[in-house]
Scaffold this motif. Sequence first.
Motif, PDB file in Angstrom:
ATOM      1  N   GLU A 120       0.834  -1.207   0.000  1.00  0.00           N
ATOM      2  CA  GLU A 120       0.000   0.000   0.000  1.00  0.00           C
ATOM      3  C   GLU A 120       0.868   1.257   0.000  1.00  0.00           C
ATOM      4  O   GLU A 120       0.596   2.216  -0.728  1.00  0.00           O
ATOM      5  N   THR A 123       2.388   1.771  -3.499  1.00  0.00           N
ATOM      6  CA  THR A 123       1.381   2.233  -4.455  1.00  0.00           C
ATOM      7  C   THR A 123       1.025   3.699  -4.230  1.00  0.00           C
ATOM      8  O   THR A 123       0.933   4.480  -5.187  1.00  0.00           O
ATOM      9  N   THR A 128       6.599   0.911  -7.750  1.00  0.00           N
ATOM     10  CA  THR A 128       6.444  -0.487  -8.136  1.00  0.00           C
ATOM     11  C   THR A 128       7.384  -1.313  -7.269  1.00  0.00           C
ATOM     12  O   THR A 128       8.426  -0.821  -6.827  1.00  0.00           O
TER      13      THR A 128
END
Length: 317
Positions: A120, A123, A128
Amino acid sequence: MISTEKYKFGSAIVLSISLLISACGATHKNENEQVSSEPEVQHHIVKSPNDDREYASIVLDNDLQILLVSDPDIEKSAVALSVAVGSFQEPKEFGGLAHYLEHMLFMGTKSYPEVGGYGEFVTLNGGTQNAYTELDHTNFMVAVNNEAYDQALSRFSGFFYEALLNEEYADKERNAVHSEWTMKSPNDWVILAQLEGKTLNPEHPISQFNWGNLESLKDSGNQKLQDALLDFYNHYYSANLMKAAMISNLSIAEMKLLAKRHFSNIPNKHTPKPTINVPVATAQQLKKIVHYVPQADMKQLSLHFVIENNAHEFAVK
């Protein structure tokens, strides 16, 4: 299975930085040599005259070698770390253990115990992250927006010294590994790799099943999967068996400070680098023709030669 690349890279930056790890090379220190409390530049970096990025190679007190790349124009910072242990080092009783461990490392650390928290965070910061297990090494990588680099390194480095490896999530990750095997096992390239292993020396670890599935990743008699997992991590995940590469918009001096802050916590257990002393093929396995009926429409002739181990010449091809 011979080729054990379980994942494809999710970012060109991460791919580039993972490949740069090999540039760190191996260094040999005299046992009486005093190690500085500060990271030291250990290698001369040879680069293209068209490359205006700044490089440095350092060795931390724990013997972890890190290649630093400073590029003020990039928008994302990345790190990759490779551990010199892979499927070849798995016990026969637990095929796929190295791959399974790779998965379990993402299930939280002491400093960041929330499962899913790492993904999380990556992101939310435009990043990545990925990992893969090979025959002789395991690689982890992440790229994030520049401003999140410090915290990303804090989360990432914890995989290698404070992973929880909570047995509560064993079935979840066993099924994840099994799912990968189920999805990829019908492919010709996987079958051919397995076939190659079956036709080589059965005493060599190349002959073992190393993807991992629900059948291979379970308790075996009085041997527990969780115990094998912890033993593998505690023995092989040692700083002296690791190399890393970092790239950022920061200066080399700033990156040295980040490297020392986050990666010095990884213990050096002085684990000897794994070696294999069994020949990959004996006379019984040579001079053979193997016929294979493919799943897909393909026509291929493949010739395989057994050569002496020339890994020591890797740096000069």
